[in-house]
Scaffold this active site. Structure first.
Site, PDB file in Angstrom:
ATOM      1  N   ARG A   1      -8.803   1.623   9.717  1.00 47.83           N
ATOM      2  CA  ARG A   1      -8.554   0.359  10.059  1.00 47.83           C
ATOM      3  C   ARG A   1      -9.534  -0.390  11.154  1.00 47.83           C
ATOM      4  O   ARG A   1      -9.306  -1.524  11.360  1.00 47.83           O
ATOM      5  CB  ARG A   1      -7.210   0.297  10.985  1.00 47.83           C
ATOM      6  CG  ARG A   1      -5.944   0.152   9.991  1.00 47.83           C
ATOM      7  CD  ARG A   1      -4.758   0.030  10.924  1.00 47.83           C
ATOM      8  NE  ARG A   1      -3.657  -0.764  10.748  1.00 47.83           N
ATOM      9  CZ  ARG A   1      -2.415  -0.108   9.893  1.00 47.83           C
ATOM     10  NH1 ARG A   1      -2.522   1.086   9.545  1.00 47.83           N
ATOM     11  NH2 ARG A   1      -1.568  -0.755   9.669  1.00 47.83           N
TER      12      ARG A   1
ATOM     13  N   ARG B   1       0.049  -8.560  13.974  1.00 46.31           N
ATOM     14  CA  ARG B   1      -0.519  -7.275  13.037  1.00 46.31           C
ATOM     15  C   ARG B   1      -1.617  -8.062  12.334  1.00 46.31           C
ATOM     16  O   ARG B   1      -2.733  -7.675  11.692  1.00 46.31           O
ATOM     17  CB  ARG B   1       0.319  -6.666  12.298  1.00 46.31           C
ATOM     18  CG  ARG B   1       1.115  -5.801  13.236  1.00 46.31           C
ATOM     19  CD  ARG B   1       2.545  -5.339  12.575  1.00 46.31           C
ATOM     20  NE  ARG B   1       2.593  -4.249  11.678  1.00 46.31           N
ATOM     21  CZ  ARG B   1       3.339  -4.150  10.662  1.00 46.31           C
ATOM     22  NH1 ARG B   1       4.509  -4.843  10.563  1.00 46.31           N
ATOM     23  NH2 ARG B   1       3.041  -3.096   9.590  1.00 46.31           N
TER      24      ARG B   1
ATOM     25  N   LYS C   1       0.845  -1.297   0.223  1.00 49.63           N
ATOM     26  CA  LYS C   1      -0.220  -0.103  -0.021  1.00 49.63           C
ATOM     27  C   LYS C   1       0.857   1.099  -0.115  1.00 49.63           C
ATOM     28  O   LYS C   1       0.596   2.251  -0.558  1.00 49.63           O
ATOM     29  CB  LYS C   1      -0.839   0.036   1.062  1.00 49.63           C
ATOM     30  CG  LYS C   1      -1.770  -1.292   1.469  1.00 49.63           C
ATOM     31  CD  LYS C   1      -2.951  -1.134   2.504  1.00 49.63           C
ATOM     32  CE  LYS C   1      -2.427  -0.867   3.844  1.00 49.63           C
ATOM     33  NZ  LYS C   1      -1.560  -2.009   4.513  1.00 49.63           N
TER      34      LYS C   1
ATOM     35  N   ARG D   1      12.219  -6.222   5.012  1.00 49.47           N
ATOM     36  CA  ARG D   1      11.956  -4.793   4.666  1.00 49.47           C
ATOM     37  C   ARG D   1      12.722  -4.082   5.732  1.00 49.47           C
ATOM     38  O   ARG D   1      12.824  -4.363   6.944  1.00 49.47           O
ATOM     39  CB  ARG D   1      10.546  -4.533   4.945  1.00 49.47           C
ATOM     40  CG  ARG D   1       9.916  -3.408   4.657  1.00 49.47           C
ATOM     41  CD  ARG D   1       8.432  -3.210   4.570  1.00 49.47           C
ATOM     42  NE  ARG D   1       7.827  -3.057   5.897  1.00 49.47           N
ATOM     43  CZ  ARG D   1       6.557  -2.652   5.897  1.00 49.47           C
ATOM     44  NH1 ARG D   1       5.870  -2.268   4.846  1.00 49.47           N
ATOM     45  NH2 ARG D   1       5.911  -2.236   7.132  1.00 49.47           N
TER      46      ARG D   1
ATOM     47  N   ARG E   1      11.870  -2.359  11.391  1.00 47.76           N
ATOM     48  CA  ARG E   1      10.974  -1.726  12.087  1.00 47.76           C
ATOM     49  C   ARG E   1      10.832  -2.659  12.956  1.00 47.76           C
ATOM     50  O   ARG E   1      10.622  -4.083  12.800  1.00 47.76           O
ATOM     51  CB  ARG E   1       9.860  -1.358  11.579  1.00 47.76           C
ATOM     52  CG  ARG E   1       9.761   0.155  10.731  1.00 47.76           C
ATOM     53  CD  ARG E   1       8.561   0.074   9.619  1.00 47.76           C
ATOM     54  NE  ARG E   1       7.127  -0.238  10.208  1.00 47.76           N
ATOM     55  CZ  ARG E   1       6.025  -0.272   9.487  1.00 47.76           C
ATOM     56  NH1 ARG E   1       5.965   0.476   8.373  1.00 47.76           N
ATOM     57  NH2 ARG E   1       5.077  -0.493  10.073  1.00 47.76           N
TER      58      ARG E   1
HETATM   59  P1  AMP Z   1       1.264   1.032   9.041  1.00 48.40           P
HETATM   60  O1  AMP Z   1       2.779   1.728   8.822  1.00 48.40           O
HETATM   61  O2  AMP Z   1       0.371   1.618   8.405  1.00 48.40           O
HETATM   62  O3  AMP Z   1       1.618  -0.486   8.953  1.00 48.40           O
HETATM   63  O4  AMP Z   1       1.277   1.347  10.501  1.00 48.40           O
HETATM   64  C1  AMP Z   1       2.085   1.071  11.790  1.00 48.40           C
HETATM   65  C2  AMP Z   1       1.336   1.028  13.060  1.00 48.40           C
HETATM   66  O5  AMP Z   1       0.783   2.177  13.133  1.00 48.40           O
HETATM   67  C3  AMP Z   1       0.042   0.155  13.018  1.00 48.40           C
HETATM   68  O6  AMP Z   1       0.635  -1.108  13.254  1.00 48.40           O
HETATM   69  C4  AMP Z   1      -0.772   0.526  14.185  1.00 48.40           C
HETATM   70  O7  AMP Z   1      -0.073   0.365  15.422  1.00 48.40           O
HETATM   71  C5  AMP Z   1      -0.440   2.250  14.131  1.00 48.40           C
HETATM   72  N1  AMP Z   1      -1.801   2.558  12.983  1.00 48.40           N
HETATM   73  C6  AMP Z   1      -1.258   3.094  11.831  1.00 48.40           C
HETATM   74  N2  AMP Z   1      -2.650   3.698  11.249  1.00 48.40           N
HETATM   75  C7  AMP Z   1      -3.588   3.227  12.318  1.00 48.40           C
HETATM   76  C8  AMP Z   1      -4.986   3.447  12.455  1.00 48.40           C
HETATM   77  N3  AMP Z   1      -5.507   3.677  11.392  1.00 48.40           N
HETATM   78  N4  AMP Z   1      -5.415   2.997  13.652  1.00 48.40           N
HETATM   79  C9  AMP Z   1      -4.829   2.315  14.333  1.00 48.40           C
HETATM   80  N5  AMP Z   1      -3.710   2.255  14.588  1.00 48.40           N
HETATM   81  C10 AMP Z   1      -2.845   2.695  13.450  1.00 48.40           C
END
Ligand code: AMP
Length: 214
Positions: A88, A171, A13, A127, A160
């Protein structure tokens, strides 16, 4: 161009949002990137979010909805946006629908990425992220290793915390229990387009452009 990138972590994404953003000059709004920036800056939000993110869990809805409301009501998204990582949860999707109503936004698409679980785990496991600029690279496709400098800024590349295998599994579990039901919400609105995310970065990019008529 008003797009919501939807799918489990590791399906591409962010990579695809970045390509579209560069090609069409539309802002890429990644809630994950915003949270990581807050963590790096040591803000109150960052302090609250860090342990939640490291555990692969979700930051509370009210916090996330507040962040997204602020961005989507700002002038920089007048000509569109690419939302990546939000919504989410069903409550986030409902809050976003309310916000779209307020802003008279009717035309938008939800791109649903399909990638199988084994491939997701393989991609996330290889990654790396630059500690300086937050850019993401992949050992499988970008010719980088944990010892190389960031190709853009020379910063250190690290894995990360939430890309470690156990956290990835958490996740994915949360994606299936809490995030995937959001698709039902958008199905009723007829805004979903289905995308095969298993092919190359370039062909997925071309497919997205066709799907959204760009
Ligand atoms: P991502 O980079 O989109 O995978 O986001 C990394 C982490 O940020 C996720 O695993 C969540 O802990 C937090 N996060 C990002 N976006 C959201 C969201 N819309 N709602 C809740 N937590 C979020």
């Amino acid at each position: 161009m008003r797009i919501i990138m939807f799918g489990p972590p590791g399906v591409g994404k962010g990579t695809q949002a970045k390509l579209l953003s560069e090609e069409f000059g539309v802002p890429h709004i990644s809630t994950g990137d915003m949270l990581r920036a807050a963590v790096a800056a040591g803000t109150a939000l960052g302090k609250k979010a860090k342990s939640i993110m490291d555990a692969g869990r979700l930051v509370p809805d009210d916090v996330m909805i507040g962040i997204v409301r602020e961005v989507l009501t700002s002038p920089k998204v007048q000509n569109g946006f690419i939302l990546d990582g939000f919504p989410r949860t069903v409550d986030q999707a409902k809050a976003l629908a309310t916000l779209f109503d307020e802003l008279h936004i009717r035309n938008y698409k939800v791109i649903n990425f399909h990638v199988d679980n084994a491939e997701i785990i393989r991609r996330l496991g290889s990654r790396l992220m630059c500690v300086n600029d937050g850019n993401i690279y992949n050992k499988l496709t970008d010719g980088v290793t944990a010892e190389s400098p960031c190709p853009e800024c020379g910063g250190k590349l690290i894995q990360r915390d939430d890309d470690k295998e156990e956290t990835v599994r958490k996740r994915l579990e949360i994606y299936h229990s809490t995030t995937k039901p959001v698709l039902e919400f958008y199905k009723e609105r007829g805004v979903i387009v289905q995308l095969d995310g298993m092919t190359s970065i370039e062909s997925v990019h071309e497919e997205i452009k066709q799907l959204v008529g760009a």
